[in-house]
Motif scaffolding. Structure first.
Motif, PDB file in Angstrom:
ATOM      1  N   VAL A   1      -6.512   5.996   1.952  1.00 60.97           N
ATOM      2  CA  VAL A   1      -6.512   4.533   1.811  1.00 60.97           C
ATOM      3  C   VAL A   1      -7.145   3.919   3.060  1.00 60.97           C
ATOM      4  O   VAL A   1      -7.130   4.515   4.134  1.00 60.97           O
ATOM      5  CB  VAL A   1      -5.088   3.942   1.629  1.00 60.97           C
TER       6      VAL A   1
ATOM      7  N   ILE B   1       0.830  -1.220   0.000  1.00 60.39           N
ATOM      8  CA  ILE B   1       0.000   0.000   0.000  1.00 60.39           C
ATOM      9  C   ILE B   1       0.865   1.272   0.000  1.00 60.39           C
ATOM     10  O   ILE B   1       0.603   2.196  -0.800  1.00 60.39           O
ATOM     11  CB  ILE B   1      -1.020  -0.015   1.174  1.00 60.39           C
TER      12      ILE B   1
ATOM     13  N   GLY C   1      -8.664  -3.778   0.353  1.00 62.80           N
ATOM     14  CA  GLY C   1      -8.002  -2.475   0.322  1.00 62.80           C
ATOM     15  C   GLY C   1      -8.852  -1.495  -0.459  1.00 62.80           C
ATOM     16  O   GLY C   1      -9.517  -1.882  -1.430  1.00 62.80           O
TER      17      GLY C   1
END
Lengths: 103, 103
Positions: free
Chosen positions: B40, B26, B61
Motif C-alpha cells: 500500500v 487502510i 491511496g
C-alpha cells in the motif's frame, strides 16, 4: 519524503507512447536530476472503478525526493529540457501534484 | 502487477481525516483483503505544480495486487464494509483508477 506525481488525463484524442515514456523520458529525467530522486514509479491506466469504465489517466509517473526544496534544486536547472521532451511521447497537458508520503 | 489508486479530489469544502485514513481505514482494508494486497501507499497532497497552487487531490491511496482478477476476488466480498467506512474520514467521492505497474 515527498512524491511528485505527473498525471496525464485520458482526454479524447490523446496520444501517449508508454514505451518512450518508460524507456527514454523517465531515464532521461533520472539522469538529469541525479541522486536527489530516490525512486520512480510509472503506471499505465487500464480501467476506472466501475466495470467497463475508462481510466481517468492514461499514465501516471511519480518521482520521490527527500523534500520539496530537494526536488526544486534538482529539477529546476533541467526543467526546460525535461519539459521539451514531453511532445515526443504525448499531446497531453499533465496535472502535477506534490504530496507528502504518508505510507 | 496492478495498482488500484483511489484519488480524493481537492474540492471546495472537503473534509479529509488523513490520520484516520492511515491509522484505521487502510489497515482495515489490508486486514479484509489479506495477502492478495502486496503493498500500500498513501500520499497527502501538498501543492500543485506551479508555485502557490493547490494540489488536485487531498490524498491518494494505492493498493497493489498481482492482477485485476486477484483484486476483484479479494476486494469484492468486503466492498460494502470498506465503502461504508469512507464517511468516517471524508465527505469526498473518490476517483478510482486501475493501472498496470510499468516501473
Amino acid at each position: 519524503m515527498i512524491k511528485v506525481s505527473v498525471l496525464y488525463p485520458n482526454d479524447a484524442g490523446n496520444k501517449f507512447d508508454i514505451d518512450y515514456y518508460c524507456q527514454k523520458h523517465i531515464p532521461m529525467v533520472q539522469q538529469k536530476v541525479g541522486a536527489a530522486c530516490k525512486r520512480v514509479e510509472v503506471e499505465h491506466g487500464l480501467a476506472g472503478g466501475t466495470p467497463g469504465s475508462k481510466p481517468a489517466y492514461v499514465a501516471i509517473g511519480h518521482l520521490y525526493f527527500d523534500s520539496v526544496p530537494a526536488f526544486q534544486a534538482a529539477f529546476g536547472p533541467h526543467a526546460k529540457e525535461i519539459m521539451g521532451d514531453v511532445p515526443n511521447y504525448t499531446n497531453l497537458q499533465p496535472i502535477v501534484q506534490i504530496s507528502e508520503v504518508k505510507m
